[in-house]
Design a protein around this motif. Structure first.
Motif, PDB file in Angstrom:
ATOM      1  N   UNK A   1       0.830  -1.198   0.000  1.00 46.56           N
ATOM      2  CA  UNK A   1       0.000   0.000   0.000  1.00 46.56           C
ATOM      3  C   UNK A   1       0.870   1.255   0.000  1.00 46.56           C
ATOM      4  N   UNK A   2       0.320   2.348  -0.518  1.00 45.13           N
ATOM      5  CA  UNK A   2       1.064   3.597  -0.546  1.00 45.13           C
ATOM      6  C   UNK A   2       0.145   4.776  -0.303  1.00 45.13           C
ATOM      7  N   UNK A   3       0.729   5.906   0.067  1.00 42.24           N
ATOM      8  CA  UNK A   3      -0.046   7.131   0.267  1.00 42.24           C
ATOM      9  C   UNK A   3      -0.706   7.541  -1.035  1.00 42.24           C
ATOM     10  N   UNK A   4      -1.878   8.164  -0.921  1.00 40.19           N
ATOM     11  CA  UNK A   4      -2.631   8.496  -2.129  1.00 40.19           C
ATOM     12  C   UNK A   4      -1.946   9.554  -2.964  1.00 40.19           C
ATOM     13  N   UNK A   5      -1.335  10.574  -2.328  1.00 42.19           N
ATOM     14  CA  UNK A   5      -0.715  11.662  -3.091  1.00 42.19           C
ATOM     15  C   UNK A   5       0.160  12.496  -2.151  1.00 42.19           C
ATOM     16  N   UNK A   6       0.709  13.571  -2.699  1.00 45.98           N
ATOM     17  CA  UNK A   6       1.622  14.406  -1.931  1.00 45.98           C
ATOM     18  C   UNK A   6       0.933  15.131  -0.785  1.00 45.98           C
ATOM     19  N   UNK A   7      -0.350  15.461  -0.941  1.00 47.96           N
ATOM     20  CA  UNK A   7      -1.036  16.159   0.152  1.00 47.96           C
ATOM     21  C   UNK A   7      -1.175  15.245   1.369  1.00 47.96           C
ATOM     22  N   UNK A   8      -1.418  13.963   1.137  1.00 49.56           N
ATOM     23  CA  UNK A   8      -1.478  13.012   2.250  1.00 49.56           C
ATOM     24  C   UNK A   8      -0.114  12.895   2.921  1.00 49.56           C
ATOM     25  N   UNK A   9       0.936  12.899   2.111  1.00 43.55           N
ATOM     26  CA  UNK A   9       2.285  12.811   2.669  1.00 43.55           C
ATOM     27  C   UNK A   9       2.629  14.061   3.467  1.00 43.55           C
ATOM     28  N   UNK A  10       2.161  15.219   3.005  1.00 42.79           N
ATOM     29  CA  UNK A  10       2.468  16.448   3.743  1.00 42.79           C
ATOM     30  C   UNK A  10       1.932  16.354   5.166  1.00 42.79           C
ATOM     31  N   UNK A  11       0.712  15.880   5.327  1.00 43.70           N
ATOM     32  CA  UNK A  11       0.116  15.803   6.664  1.00 43.70           C
ATOM     33  C   UNK A  11       0.988  14.995   7.611  1.00 43.70           C
ATOM     34  N   UNK A  12       1.509  13.886   7.120  1.00 38.44           N
ATOM     35  CA  UNK A  12       2.251  12.972   7.978  1.00 38.44           C
ATOM     36  C   UNK A  12       3.723  13.368   8.116  1.00 38.44           C
ATOM     37  N   UNK A  13       4.338  13.808   7.024  1.00 35.14           N
ATOM     38  CA  UNK A  13       5.794  13.931   6.993  1.00 35.14           C
ATOM     39  C   UNK A  13       6.338  15.363   7.031  1.00 35.14           C
ATOM     40  N   UNK A  14       5.559  16.374   6.653  1.00 33.49           N
ATOM     41  CA  UNK A  14       6.154  17.675   6.344  1.00 33.49           C
ATOM     42  C   UNK A  14       5.532  18.806   7.149  1.00 33.49           C
TER      43      UNK A  14
END
Length: 454
Positions: A323-336
């Motif tokens: 499985x992977x994150x849906x997109x960069x906005x989802x990654x921003x919430x978690x990582x950035x």
């Protein structure tokens, strides 16, 4: 920096086959490992479509439920031979007898530690080798170019810890192909899930590590449900099919991926595509700066087209259940941490992201409650870490610890040398923030000051 120039740098960073930087020598190697791992045998469940991945996430994050226990049918011992893909770097002038073994977290691979973007300005390896250390960054078992496996009942946390331990032992014995030396000291440096595995190794094999650097880490697991929900998990082979594509599930992928297939012509130039987007928006009455245009493109599916995320000829062949994150906005919430990271580098992270398996998610909370390791331990977190601090590592802890990172000391009752540090204006994905390099120097200084010189 203009958006187009940023994109040009991004593409250069991802296509250049750079093997050296100014002060170091590097090589890509493959390390065979033989492991024996006692782990869970889970009941299989439907996980083919993205609706089914969301059902898994809903069950996983359901209040007052433990999906791991609900799916666990039995235990078994996994035994087998696997390959671990790694990148070895050493100082050009003199090789050290101390090596830092680098283990990445969920969503990344070994390149997390050695980002060539912007002339290695974000590279942890660059700073470590400049300070005299050798490094070995691995793709965790199941991820990247390391051996893959069944995402539910093979690629689990315990198996990955056993693989990490085998790599460590080979480094000490001079048995790593492509490395012609024995390392007297091995420092385990992890990020997030890689930190959990480094800690786990110290608990099971306390004599097989000489020091721990745990980045993106704390003893708290209460924020995991929020993290998994925020990822908006998709099957990797559906999210970026030409990069992650699993041929058995997408039989048409081969024909679509043919270089001269008329259904898949080469994309227009970046400047041409952005020009069309800009004209369309202005025609509809929108007013924006060039930076806003770049943010608009990077935060939507348009970005997948412009940066060619799926344009690869060597798919990683991840089956359903990776499985992977849906997109960069989802990654921003978690990582950035918004406003404090390089957007071009964040887009690169989306283009090179890696998946998590269902088996990893079901077993990552099974790490030992304490470690008898009595050597130096340094916990290094971004002050805005979401997965381990809920977005604020300075929030009241309800304990005697001054911050959430410092709570990690309770995991090491043998009372070795312990330190905790919070990097300002930084989210969970430490290496993608503007001040990452300053943080790397903090880590190297701490190691030297506490008896782990190169």
């Amino acid at each position: 920096m203009t958006p187009l120039f940023t994109i040009s740098l991004l593409l250069l960073a991802t296509t250049a086959a750079a093997t050296t930087a100014a002060s170091r020598l590097c090589s890509n190697i493959t390390i065979p490992v033989q492991i024996s791992s006692r782990q869970g045998l889970f009941k299989k469940f439907p996980i083919l479509s993205n609706f089914e991945t969301q059902a898994f996430s809903q069950d996983f994050t359901r209040r007052a439920h433990n999906l791991t226990q609900e799916l666990l049918e039995d235990y078994r011992t996994l035994e087998g031979d696997f390959n671990i893909s790694a990148r070895y770097c050493r100082p050009e002038v003199a090789a050290s007898s101390t090596i830092q073994l680098l283990t990445h977290g969920i969503g990344f691979d070994k390149t997390y530690w050695d980002l060539s973007y912007n002339n290695w300005n974000y590279s942890y390896v660059e700073v470590a080798t400049e300070n005299g250390y050798s490094t070995l960054a691995i793709d965790r078992l199941g991820i990247g170019n390391s051996s893959h496996g069944d995402p539910l009942n093979t690629i689990q946390a315990q198996a990955e810890v056993e693989a990490l331990n085998e790599v460590t032992t080979k480094l000490r014995n001079g048995q790593v192909p492509g490395i012609d030396r024995i390392f007297n000291r091995v420092i385990h440096v992890g990020h997030s899930f890689g930190s959990i595995q480094s800690y786990w190794l110290s608990a099971l094999y306390p004599n097989n590590t000489d020091g721990l650097v745990l980045t993106g880490f704390s003893p708290r697991g209460s924020f995991l449900a929020t993290t998994v929900a925020a990822w908006n998990l998709h099957n990797a082979f559906l999210n970026q099919p030409f990069r992650f594509g699993f041929q058995a599930s997408l039989p048409y992928r081969l024909s679509l991926n043919e270089e001269n297939n008329p259904l898949r012509p080469p994309p227009p130039s970046l400047s041409y595509q952005l020009g069309l987007i800009e004209k369309a928006l202005k025609r509809d009455g929108y007013s924006f700066t060039s930076e806003q245009l770049w943010e608009l493109v990077a935060s939507t599916e348009i970005g997948n087209i412009v940066t060619g995320f799926n344009d690869t000829k060597a798919p990683l062949k991840y089956p359903p259940g990776y499985l992977t994150t849906s997109d960069l906005t989802a990654s921003q919430y978690v990582f950035l941490n918004p406003g404090f990271y390089d957007l071009g580098l964040a887009v690169l992270s989306e283009q090179t992201k890696q998946p998590v398996t269902t088996g990893e998610l079901l077993t990552l909370g099974g790490f030992p409650s304490f470690s008898s390791f009595a050597g130096p331990v340094f916990v290094f977190d971004g002050d805005r870490d979401q997965p381990f601090c809920g977005g604020d590592c300075y929030a009241p802890t309800g304990t005697s610890s001054e911050n959430i990172a410092a709570e990690s000391k309770s995991l090491f009752p043998a009372q070795g040398v312990f330190g905790a540090y919070l990097q300002p204006n930084t989210g969970h994905g430490i290496n993608f923030h503007y001040n990452a390099t300053a943080g790397y120097h903090v880590i190297q200084r701490w190691l030297v000051e506490h008896g782990l010189r190169p």
